[in-house]
Design an enzyme around this catalytic site. Structure first.
Site, PDB file in Angstrom:
ATOM      1  CG  ASN A  10      -1.813   1.164   1.361  1.00  0.00           C
ATOM      2  OD1 ASN A  10      -1.398   2.299   1.173  1.00  0.00           O
ATOM      3  ND2 ASN A  10      -3.069   0.905   1.678  1.00  0.00           N
ATOM      4  CG  ASP A  70      -5.544  -5.842   9.990  1.00  0.00           C
ATOM      5  OD1 ASP A  70      -5.461  -5.825   8.748  1.00  0.00           O
ATOM      6  OD2 ASP A  70      -6.614  -6.049  10.580  1.00  0.00           O
ATOM      7  CB  SER A  71      -5.094   0.002  10.542  1.00  0.00           C
ATOM      8  OG  SER A  71      -4.900   0.043   9.144  1.00  0.00           O
ATOM      9  CG  PHE A 148      -5.173   6.051   3.033  1.00  0.00           C
ATOM     10  CD1 PHE A 148      -4.239   6.543   3.931  1.00  0.00           C
ATOM     11  CD2 PHE A 148      -5.683   4.775   3.257  1.00  0.00           C
ATOM     12  CE1 PHE A 148      -3.830   5.796   5.027  1.00  0.00           C
ATOM     13  CE2 PHE A 148      -5.267   4.010   4.353  1.00  0.00           C
ATOM     14  CZ  PHE A 148      -4.340   4.526   5.229  1.00  0.00           C
ATOM     15  N   GLY A 149      -8.459   6.476   2.475  1.00  0.00           N
ATOM     16  CA  GLY A 149      -9.504   5.769   3.221  1.00  0.00           C
ATOM     17  C   GLY A 149     -10.564   6.701   3.792  1.00  0.00           C
ATOM     18  CE1 TYR A 150     -14.886   3.781   5.886  1.00  0.00           C
ATOM     19  CE2 TYR A 150     -12.728   2.757   6.150  1.00  0.00           C
ATOM     20  CZ  TYR A 150     -14.068   2.662   5.845  1.00  0.00           C
ATOM     21  OH  TYR A 150     -14.597   1.446   5.484  1.00  0.00           O
ATOM     22  CE  LYS A 171      -3.660   9.288   8.708  1.00  0.00           C
ATOM     23  NZ  LYS A 171      -4.009   8.557   7.491  1.00  0.00           N
ATOM     24  NE  ARG A 177      -1.011   2.610   9.036  1.00  0.00           N
ATOM     25  CZ  ARG A 177      -2.018   3.382   8.630  1.00  0.00           C
ATOM     26  NH1 ARG A 177      -1.837   4.650   8.376  1.00  0.00           N
ATOM     27  NH2 ARG A 177      -3.218   2.874   8.475  1.00  0.00           N
TER      28      ARG A 177
HETATM   29  P1  IMP Z   1      -5.693  -2.857   6.170  1.00  0.00           P
HETATM   30  O1  IMP Z   1      -4.824  -2.585   4.993  1.00  0.00           O
HETATM   31  O2  IMP Z   1      -6.241  -4.236   6.222  1.00  0.00           O
HETATM   32  O3  IMP Z   1      -5.060  -2.424   7.450  1.00  0.00           O
HETATM   33  O4  IMP Z   1      -6.991  -1.971   5.879  1.00  0.00           O
HETATM   34  C1  IMP Z   1      -7.361  -0.986   6.711  1.00  0.00           C
HETATM   35  C2  IMP Z   1      -8.477  -0.161   6.105  1.00  0.00           C
HETATM   36  O5  IMP Z   1      -8.933   0.702   7.158  1.00  0.00           O
HETATM   37  C3  IMP Z   1      -8.011   0.766   4.968  1.00  0.00           C
HETATM   38  O6  IMP Z   1      -8.256   0.219   3.720  1.00  0.00           O
HETATM   39  C4  IMP Z   1      -8.837   2.014   5.225  1.00  0.00           C
HETATM   40  O7  IMP Z   1     -10.106   1.857   4.630  1.00  0.00           O
HETATM   41  C5  IMP Z   1      -9.002   2.024   6.730  1.00  0.00           C
HETATM   42  N1  IMP Z   1      -7.882   2.793   7.347  1.00  0.00           N
HETATM   43  C6  IMP Z   1      -6.829   2.325   8.056  1.00  0.00           C
HETATM   44  N2  IMP Z   1      -6.007   3.323   8.437  1.00  0.00           N
HETATM   45  C7  IMP Z   1      -6.557   4.441   7.936  1.00  0.00           C
HETATM   46  C8  IMP Z   1      -6.135   5.809   7.986  1.00  0.00           C
HETATM   47  O8  IMP Z   1      -5.099   6.213   8.522  1.00  0.00           O
HETATM   48  N3  IMP Z   1      -6.957   6.669   7.353  1.00  0.00           N
HETATM   49  C9  IMP Z   1      -8.099   6.303   6.727  1.00  0.00           C
HETATM   50  N4  IMP Z   1      -8.508   5.051   6.637  1.00  0.00           N
HETATM   51  C10 IMP Z   1      -7.746   4.122   7.248  1.00  0.00           C
END
Ligand code: IMP
Length: 199
Positions: A10, A70-71, A148-150, A171, A177
């Site tokens: 990623n 994992d997040s 990214f993401g949320y 951030k 993280r």
């Molecule tokens: P992972 O790659 O399985 O850890 O997926 C974690 C998912 O949680 C990501 O695809 C995002 O949708 C969300 N996520 C995790 N960390 C963040 C962040 O720092 N910002 C926004 N979304 C996050």
């Protein structure tokens, strides 16, 4: 020089990790350096289990120390969802955000937290895991272009900006993280010998 493989491809996570590791005498590799890497199935039932699965698989395949995170986002009014399913909640970031806002429509409680668990594996076993979190609220509508993401709908406590309105540096000072990472780094510095494998 010590090496470690970040068990992720990623781009956003790697940028965050590269910045976090910038001052360390540790060379960061990633799964992009191992194009044939077979991704393990993330079938754990917690952030911790999934981080362990990813770190261990990378450590065994690459034959060097590895770490994985994992997040995800836990929303109080949704009983902790999307949680470990954060990335699978919908198909794209925009759809995930739209779905989340829809589910929260009319709900007064918009409390949420991002959670990150980092697992470190070396010599074919998981050595340690570290958890970080950042608490905040889910905004009514997306704001900001960074991250990214949320990020556009998450406003961390103590700020009047969303994660996507903060710079990456800002951030990284408070994120789940960065938080988990700081704990992991402290451990790695004390136990530097686990990283002494050569590539
Ligand atoms: P992972 O790659 O399985 O850890 O997926 C974690 C998912 O949680 C990501 O695809 C995002 O949708 C969300 N996520 C995790 N960390 C963040 C962040 O720092 N910002 C926004 N979304 C996050």
């Amino acid at each position: 020089m010590a090496y470690i493989v970040a068990a992720t491809g990623n781009k956003h996570k790697l940028e965050e990790y590269a910045q976090l590791l910038a001052d360390q005498n540790i060379q960061l590799k990633s799964l992009n350096d191992y194009p044939n890497y077979p991704e393990p199935e993330e079938n754990g039932s917690s952030f911790k289990e999934n981080a362990e699965i990813k770190a261990l698989a990378a450590c065994k395949y690459c034959d060097v120390p590895a770490f994985a995170d994992d997040s995800g986002l836990e929303v109080e009014a949704l009983d902790g969802r999307p949680g470990i399913h954060s990335s699978r909640y919908a198909a794209t970031d925009a759809e995930r955000i739209a779905k989340l806002l829809k589910e929260l429509e009319g709900k007064e409680n918009r409390r949420a937290r991002f959670v990150c668990v980092i697992a470190i594996a070396a010599n074919g076993e998981v050595i340690e895991t570290f958890e970080g979190e950042v608490t905040g609220t889910i905004l009514e509508a997306p704001r900001g272009e960074n991250g990214f993401g949320y990020d556009p709908v998450f406003q961390p406590d103590g700020f009047d900006k969303s994660f996507a309105e903060l710079t990456q540096e800002e951030k990284n000072r408070i994120s789940h993280r960065a938080n988990a990472y700081a704990k992991a780094l402290e451990f790695v510095e004390d136990e530097m010998s686990i990283l002494d494998d050569d590539f």
